[in-house]
Design an enzyme around this catalytic site. Structure first.
Site, PDB file in Angstrom:
ATOM      1  N   SER A 194      38.694  41.659  43.526  1.00  9.04           N
ATOM      2  CA  SER A 194      37.550  41.259  42.706  1.00  9.04           C
ATOM      3  C   SER A 194      37.328  42.196  41.544  1.00  9.04           C
ATOM      4  O   SER A 194      37.498  43.414  41.684  1.00  9.04           O
ATOM      5  CB  SER A 194      36.283  41.254  43.543  1.00  9.04           C
ATOM      6  OG  SER A 194      36.178  40.057  44.220  1.00  9.04           O
TER       7      SER A 194
ATOM      8  N   GLY B 172      39.124  42.590  47.595  1.00  9.02           N
ATOM      9  CA  GLY B 172      39.518  43.893  47.049  1.00  9.02           C
ATOM     10  C   GLY B 172      40.111  43.773  45.655  1.00  9.02           C
ATOM     11  O   GLY B 172      40.234  44.748  44.936  1.00  9.02           O
TER      12      GLY B 172
HETATM   13  N1  ARG Z   1      35.419  38.222  46.406  1.00  9.36           N
HETATM   14  C1  ARG Z   1      36.659  38.880  46.543  1.00  9.36           C
HETATM   15  C2  ARG Z   1      36.490  40.370  46.307  1.00  9.36           C
HETATM   16  O1  ARG Z   1      35.369  40.813  46.344  1.00  9.36           O
HETATM   17  C3  ARG Z   1      37.744  38.214  45.743  1.00  9.36           C
HETATM   18  C4  ARG Z   1      38.170  36.998  46.406  1.00  9.36           C
HETATM   19  C5  ARG Z   1      39.153  36.236  45.643  1.00  9.36           C
HETATM   20  N2  ARG Z   1      39.532  35.167  46.482  1.00  9.36           N
HETATM   21  C6  ARG Z   1      40.515  34.339  46.235  1.00  9.36           C
HETATM   22  N3  ARG Z   1      40.853  33.459  47.122  1.00  9.36           N
HETATM   23  N4  ARG Z   1      41.138  34.368  45.080  1.00  9.36           N
HETATM   24  O2  ARG Z   1      37.423  41.125  46.233  1.00  9.36           O
END
Ligand code: ARG
Length: 667
Positions: free
Chosen positions: A615, A613
């Site tokens: 991202s 979230g």
């Molecule tokens: N892919 C995730 C999103 O769509 C973000 C993940 C970030 N993960 C982390 N361990 N920093 O929100």
């Protein structure tokens, strides 16, 4: 990253999130009205139903006693806490090595007034003042080892023995191991202590309230409560506030004294305060081993009022000296050293009130399903990204011709309220991350409400930078910025439609990583004006150089947190460190899957991290006193895990791409 698992989580999240976010919404929007209607304002409906005004006190009090006794956190451990116990070698110690100047004493590498002594040609030794230690005096001794304060809270002090125990009544100082009911009388302001089995009750004189009758009749806050200096020390739901200098707060990565730099009102006490521009006084509390926060059970002053609230210190309440004095007697001497517990600790109970401090859960993503690499997407055909930008992009954004004052500079947050935050996802004050964008989606051509899917960052009036994996051509998109709370109409908020979403042509997903994870959103507007610059909406600058490993940068977003898998309704921010690429490519971290389009940031020991979230949201660093967007939240192996830091799109790799899109003649 396991994509199968991810998709499973996505579907689960899509089902769960909207309901959960809805639940949160009324609390923020209506809390002041609630308080007026219900007197003491216990924030949650189910609580209100369970406890009538009269029964509430009794119920809460009993609960408190049994809670203390049954709380494993306060388990009496014989001989807990050894002053000279060494802490684990910090996992980020290598960062200090990376930042090494030339190994000598100029400039002084010792922190916290440590004295530097040169050792041979290249080395040095720091002589650390108490209580600091570590190669560069960067760490402090843990004087608050578990069990040291028996059934009490250990707070950190700056004088020997560098800690103090704040006992849970009826446990007694100095080390909260013995209990004595009503002697001495814990009730303030002439309150009478009445024994009730193993517990006690304070019968307060007219006008006084609180468990110890410590809240006086004029104890109330005006406006947003920034000037509140009263004595309420309980949250809306009856949790006892932690002392602001509690070791437990520091241990969890938050440091109120450094975090809320410009604020006064904090001190070695546990009174509710509003040091960070929130809507009303709040405090930290502990549940199991989790650090949480909540708004306080404090009353708004009657309106109209011309009086500014003054320090409210009831005559016989301990802190007779303004907020610099501890409220409990000094411990006479430290407890004899005792071994650390060896038995595994029971798991902490899940808190029911999600007011998270550290964003790091492992649970569902509050984001929409994303297209896989195989799915067709509508991206604008463009030239491939050159390997290195031929010239740096200016860090200021061209002002629009029609509105010369708009976005004339970038990277400067609102100065007044931009309190410095340290670690672990504290709430972002208004204007502190004015380029933060919430990217919202809904099914194409539907009339359904938009919901948050990703973060983003405003880089120009009409351009938002986000992650490539946030683009889903099957959905309509809009962005909102200038607000702090999701699903709430805030007067500071601007919501703008997306004219075009441009994902990087070389965007690629594999089961374990996402490559070239970057996209631009062109906003709808007229004559090059889309977002309007305000105190709460500003652009962030693009970086023009690589930044050093170990640098502290800021991440922000509404993503999942340790305690709320569906995300935080309030914007949170946290500080992370830039991690050396080779280090992050070690087999025990991410191995060979990293490429130059990404970098790692976080804390290798785990804890503070971005999560689902977040991202697309910004990782910003200070460069020449200006915030530059150095990374875009991209992926990670779960969140907050040891040796699995967050991975961010390396914006410096895409400067020419960004320029080619935003400055294209048709753009
Ligand atoms: N892919 C995730 C999103 O769509 C973000 C993940 C970030 N993960 C982390 N361990 N920093 O929100």
């Amino acid at each position: 990253m396991n994509l199968k698992l991810l998709f499973f989580c996505l579907i689960l999240a899509a089902l769960l999130i909207p309901a959960e976010l809805k639940k949160e919404k009324p609390k923020h929007r209506h809390r002041h009205n609630d308080r007026r209607r219900h007197g003491h304002g216990h924030g949650r409906d189910h609580d209100r139903e369970l406890r009538g005004p009269g029964r509430h006190k009794q119920h809460r009090k009993k609960e408190t006693y049994s809670e203390i006794i049954n709380d494993f956190f306060f388990a009496i451990l014989d001989g807990a806490g050894d002053d000279d116990d060494d802490e684990d070698q910090s996992d980020s110690e290598w960062l200090f090595d990376l930042q090494e100047q030339n190994g000598r004493c100029d400039p002084n590498p010792c922190l916290n007034n440590g004295e530097c002594e040169e050792k041979g040609r290249k080395n040095f030794k720091c002589d650390c003042p108490k209580p600091f230690r570590g190669r560069k005096c960067e760490r402090t001794r843990n004087r608050c080892k578990r069990g040291r304060c028996g059934r009490g809270e250990c707070v950190v002090t700056s004088n020997p023995p560098f800690y103090e125990c704040k006992c849970k009544e009826p446990f007694q100082p100095p080390h909260c191991r013995h209990f004595s009911l009503c002697e001495p009388n814990p009730c303030r302001n002439g309150g009478q202590c009445v024994k009730d089995g193993d517990d006690f009750d304070c019968e307060c004189p007219e006008g006084f309230r609180g468990r110890f009758c410590h809240v006086g009749p004029e104890d109330c806050f005006d406006d947003d409560g920034e000037s509140y200096r009263g004595n309420v020390s309980e949250t809306d739901d009856g949790h006892e506030c932690l002392y602001w200098n509690s070791h437990f707060i520091l241990e969890n990565g938050a440091d109120p004294f450094n975090s809320f730099e410009d604020s006064d009102g904090l001190g070695p006490h546990n009174f509710c305060r509003n040091p960070d521009g929130d809507g009303m006084p709040w405090c930290f509390y502990r549940k199991g081993r989790k650090l949480l926060w909540d708004y306080c059970d404090v009353e708004e002053c009657p309106e109209p009022t011309d009086e500014t609230p003054t320090e409210i210190v009831p005559s016989d309440f301990a802190p007779t000296v303004p907020e610099a004095e501890p409220t409990a007697p000094e411990p006479t001497a430290p407890e004899p050293p005792v071994p650390e517990p060896t038995a595994p600790e029971p798991p902490a109970p899940e808190p029911t009130v999600p007011k998270p401090i550290e964003p790091k859960p492992t649970v569902p993503k509050p984001i929409e399903p994303k297209p896989t690499a195989a799915e067709p997407i509508t991206v604008e055909p463009t030239t491939a990204e050159p390997t290195a930008p031929s010239e740096p992009i200016a860090t200021t954004v061209m002002p629009s011709a029609t509105t010369p004052q708009q976005f004339a500079t970038c990277g400067h947050a609102q100065p007044k309220k931009s309190t410095k935050r340290i670690y672990g996802g504290l709430k972002t004050p208004p204007g502190a991350v004015p380029w933060q964008v919430s990217v919202n989606v809904r099914p194409k051509n539907s009339k359904l409400p938009f919901s948050h899917t990703c973060g983003g960052a405003l880089i120009e009036s009409c351009w938002v930078l986000t992650a490539g994996h946030c683009i889903d051509p099957t959905r309509d998109m809009q962005v909102s910025m200038g607000g702090l709370t999701l699903n709430t109409d805030e007067s500071t908020e601007q919501t703008i439609g997306v004219e075009q979403a441009i994902r990087h042509e070389n965007y690629r997903e594999t089961p374990s990583a996402v490559y070239n994870d970057i996209a631009l959103l062109k906003l709808k507007g007229t004559d090059g004006v889309c977002a309007n610059e305000t105190q709460f909406v500003k652009t962030v600058c693009l970086p023009d150089a690589q930044l050093p490993d170990g640098m502290e940068c800021k991440i922000s977003g509404w993503g999942a947190t340790e305690n709320s898998s569906y995300g935080s309704s309030h914007l949170l921010d946290a500080n992370v460190l830039l991690i050396n690429q080779e280090k992050c490519s070690e087999p025990k971290i991410y191995g060979k899957i990293l490429d130059i389009s990404m970098f790692c940031a976080g804390h290798l020991q785990g804890g503070v991290d971005s999560c689902q979230g977040d991202s697309g949201g910004p990782l910003t660093c200070q460069s020449n006193h200006t915030s530059v967007i150095y990374g875009v939240v991209s992926w990670g192996d779960q969140c907050g895990r040891k040796n699995k830091p967050g991975v961010y799109t390396r914006v410096t790799q895409f400067l020419n791409w960004i320029r080619s899109k935003t400055q294209a003649p048709s753009a």
